[in-house]
Enzyme design. Sequence first.
Site, PDB file in Angstrom:
ATOM      1  N   ASP A 179       0.824  -1.220   0.000  1.00  0.00           N
ATOM      2  CA  ASP A 179       0.000   0.000   0.000  1.00  0.00           C
ATOM      3  C   ASP A 179       0.854   1.266   0.000  1.00  0.00           C
ATOM      4  O   ASP A 179       0.417   2.309   0.485  1.00  0.00           O
ATOM      5  CB  ASP A 179      -0.942   0.034   1.218  1.00  0.00           C
ATOM      6  CG  ASP A 179      -1.773  -1.227   1.350  1.00  0.00           C
ATOM      7  OD1 ASP A 179      -2.405  -1.613   0.347  1.00  0.00           O
ATOM      8  OD2 ASP A 179      -1.787  -1.829   2.439  1.00  0.00           O
ATOM      9  N   GLU A 180       2.049   1.201  -0.579  1.00  0.00           N
ATOM     10  CA  GLU A 180       2.955   2.352  -0.541  1.00  0.00           C
ATOM     11  C   GLU A 180       2.668   3.391  -1.617  1.00  0.00           C
ATOM     12  O   GLU A 180       3.261   4.474  -1.603  1.00  0.00           O
ATOM     13  CB  GLU A 180       4.422   1.890  -0.691  1.00  0.00           C
ATOM     14  CG  GLU A 180       4.902   0.940   0.369  1.00  0.00           C
ATOM     15  CD  GLU A 180       4.789  -0.516  -0.059  1.00  0.00           C
ATOM     16  OE1 GLU A 180       5.364  -1.375   0.628  1.00  0.00           O
ATOM     17  OE2 GLU A 180       4.118  -0.789  -1.092  1.00  0.00           O
ATOM     18  N   GLY A 181       1.820   3.069  -2.562  1.00  0.00           N
ATOM     19  CA  GLY A 181       1.573   3.974  -3.678  1.00  0.00           C
ATOM     20  C   GLY A 181       2.304   3.556  -4.937  1.00  0.00           C
ATOM     21  O   GLY A 181       2.601   4.387  -5.793  1.00  0.00           O
ATOM     22  N   LYS A 207       0.659   4.528  -8.471  1.00  0.00           N
ATOM     23  CA  LYS A 207       0.905   5.854  -9.037  1.00  0.00           C
ATOM     24  C   LYS A 207       2.313   5.941  -9.620  1.00  0.00           C
ATOM     25  O   LYS A 207       2.512   6.485 -10.716  1.00  0.00           O
ATOM     26  CB  LYS A 207       0.726   6.933  -7.972  1.00  0.00           C
ATOM     27  CG  LYS A 207       1.090   8.310  -8.505  1.00  0.00           C
ATOM     28  CD  LYS A 207       0.985   9.413  -7.480  1.00  0.00           C
ATOM     29  CE  LYS A 207       1.503  10.720  -8.070  1.00  0.00           C
ATOM     30  NZ  LYS A 207       1.383  11.859  -7.157  1.00  0.00           N
ATOM     31  N   HIS A 230      -4.129  -1.458  -6.653  1.00  0.00           N
ATOM     32  CA  HIS A 230      -3.517  -0.149  -6.804  1.00  0.00           C
ATOM     33  C   HIS A 230      -4.530   0.814  -7.405  1.00  0.00           C
ATOM     34  O   HIS A 230      -5.358   0.447  -8.227  1.00  0.00           O
ATOM     35  CB  HIS A 230      -2.230  -0.199  -7.637  1.00  0.00           C
ATOM     36  CG  HIS A 230      -2.348  -0.959  -8.921  1.00  0.00           C
ATOM     37  ND1 HIS A 230      -2.013  -2.294  -9.033  1.00  0.00           N
ATOM     38  CD2 HIS A 230      -2.758  -0.587 -10.148  1.00  0.00           C
ATOM     39  CE1 HIS A 230      -2.210  -2.695 -10.273  1.00  0.00           C
ATOM     40  NE2 HIS A 230      -2.659  -1.675 -10.971  1.00  0.00           N
ATOM     41  N   THR A 234      -8.267  -3.431  -1.917  1.00  0.00           N
ATOM     42  CA  THR A 234      -8.821  -4.764  -2.148  1.00  0.00           C
ATOM     43  C   THR A 234      -9.926  -5.119  -1.167  1.00  0.00           C
ATOM     44  O   THR A 234     -10.999  -5.584  -1.555  1.00  0.00           O
ATOM     45  CB  THR A 234      -7.699  -5.820  -2.069  1.00  0.00           C
ATOM     46  OG1 THR A 234      -6.743  -5.545  -3.088  1.00  0.00           O
ATOM     47  CG2 THR A 234      -8.253  -7.223  -2.276  1.00  0.00           C
ATOM     48  N   THR A 235      -9.674  -4.890   0.134  1.00  0.00           N
ATOM     49  CA  THR A 235     -10.612  -5.351   1.162  1.00  0.00           C
ATOM     50  C   THR A 235     -11.435  -4.239   1.783  1.00  0.00           C
ATOM     51  O   THR A 235     -12.456  -4.504   2.419  1.00  0.00           O
ATOM     52  CB  THR A 235      -9.840  -6.048   2.293  1.00  0.00           C
ATOM     53  OG1 THR A 235      -8.960  -5.089   2.915  1.00  0.00           O
ATOM     54  CG2 THR A 235      -9.016  -7.208   1.759  1.00  0.00           C
ATOM     55  N   LEU A 264       3.807  12.510   1.198  1.00  0.00           N
ATOM     56  CA  LEU A 264       4.459  13.488   2.075  1.00  0.00           C
ATOM     57  C   LEU A 264       3.453  14.513   2.579  1.00  0.00           C
ATOM     58  O   LEU A 264       3.545  14.995   3.715  1.00  0.00           O
ATOM     59  CB  LEU A 264       5.597  14.184   1.325  1.00  0.00           C
ATOM     60  CG  LEU A 264       6.423  15.184   2.141  1.00  0.00           C
ATOM     61  CD1 LEU A 264       7.261  14.461   3.188  1.00  0.00           C
ATOM     62  CD2 LEU A 264       7.321  16.023   1.232  1.00  0.00           C
ATOM     63  N   SER A 302       6.026  12.134  -3.986  1.00  0.00           N
ATOM     64  CA  SER A 302       4.615  12.249  -4.344  1.00  0.00           C
ATOM     65  C   SER A 302       3.875  13.023  -3.263  1.00  0.00           C
ATOM     66  O   SER A 302       4.041  12.764  -2.073  1.00  0.00           O
ATOM     67  CB  SER A 302       3.995  10.861  -4.518  1.00  0.00           C
ATOM     68  OG  SER A 302       2.602  10.961  -4.744  1.00  0.00           O
ATOM     69  N   LEU A 303       3.028  13.979  -3.710  1.00  0.00           N
ATOM     70  CA  LEU A 303       2.335  14.885  -2.791  1.00  0.00           C
ATOM     71  C   LEU A 303       0.831  14.879  -3.028  1.00  0.00           C
ATOM     72  O   LEU A 303       0.158  15.880  -2.800  1.00  0.00           O
ATOM     73  CB  LEU A 303       2.891  16.298  -2.967  1.00  0.00           C
ATOM     74  CG  LEU A 303       4.408  16.409  -2.795  1.00  0.00           C
ATOM     75  CD1 LEU A 303       5.017  17.240  -3.900  1.00  0.00           C
ATOM     76  CD2 LEU A 303       4.767  16.953  -1.445  1.00  0.00           C
TER      77      LEU A 303
END
Length: 445
Positions: free
Chosen positions: A13-15, A18, A41, A299-300, A331, A411-412
């Site tokens: 789930d870190e991104g 993107k 994602h 997902t859940t 961030l 990423s912001l």
Amino acid sequence: MANVVVIGAQWGDEGKGKITDLLSKSADVVVRYQGGVNAGHTVVVNGQTLKLHLIPSGILYPDTECIIGSGTVIDPEVLIQELDQLKLLGVSTANLLISETAHVTMPYHRLIDRAAEELRGSHRIGTTGRGIGPTYADKSERTGIRILDLMDATTLQEQLRWAVNHKNVLLEKMYGLPPYDPAEIIAEYLTYAERLRPHVVDCSLKISDAVRRRRNILFEGAQGTLLDLDHGTYPYVTSSNPVAGGACVGAGVGPTMIDRVIGVAKAYTTRVGEGPFPTELTDQLGELLCDRGAEFGTTTGRKRRCGWFDAVIGRYAVRINGLDCLAITKLDVLDQLDEIKVCVAYEIDGERCEDFPNARRFARCQPIYETLPGWKQPTDHCRSLEDLPPQALNYLKFLAEIMEVPIAIVSLGAERHQTIIVEDPIHGPKRALLPASPVPVPKIA
């Protein structure tokens, strides 16, 4: 030419979606190499939100070839739903290829997954209940059904009759559940086969040809390093290998073909499900991070546990994956905080530990923090490092220093444009990004 692996440097789930979407613009081929519908994602384009579980993020670029590799496990029903969703949004899926040697998730896999988790009681591991573990278990036991079997009606009927009868014994005797009718599953999956048939190929040949032609290949991992079956926080892990080394096995390429590995990490830490989490915040601050970061699973839908950035697991991810650079996401979630803590080491039984410990010791870890000043102003509008508040820039420099790896992307926000590209992470010089040298960081007592 560059062949790049993108992995999660935390508990998933870190991104990554993107970041992969951004990098796909420079890629000729995007390969998903492991996992199944337990991963998710989210990509936002022009205000439209796409939630994908199997199809690589690169599908949004019509000239990018997207491959679901042999290391994945595929739920055909979900995959077809994603194809339909993309069609409704006007996104072509003609560029999607599916490995004929990927394994197939069946209805009994999902049911066994949920039943087994229920039977564990207080020892449950937090599975998504999507049948991933049982599918990989059948793969290891050499009783699984692959996409190429799905494409042959005679083979599928023979294999499914045996498999369903075998699983029915397990369902009835161990879990007290009603049996499946083999004929119903056969009819259902034959329908799926016809829908997916145009996309099914020998993907190892496709990838080999792309390597030979020196095309840019992006290998997209699911979940994160700490969920790796061999290197994660076992038993609270997934059933595959999300680490960079898994790309070679799951895609069918040699390790010498990988040029660069990019790790994705949030500016804080989250975890879904069970298992130790040393920096977890169970107070109002944890709720604030959850609310501002919209920390609910793709997902859940489960609420994610939130905590401070953990540089110990970060350094472990750098080591296990051989990271060349980092992408730091979300961030902006920290914008309202007066001060921000970073876990730089653990205390275990009265001793300081700076390296990731084994599972038994990890469960006893207490975080040792460094405290940095917050910036108390919005950052979602920033498009360069110079736009960032000094304290935010110091925070990034501190993370890069303590992790001993440069930061290439910041990423912001969820939109593509809410991103700072410090330097091209694919074609830029290795280890020449932020910071070039240790940076003194002011701390709050």
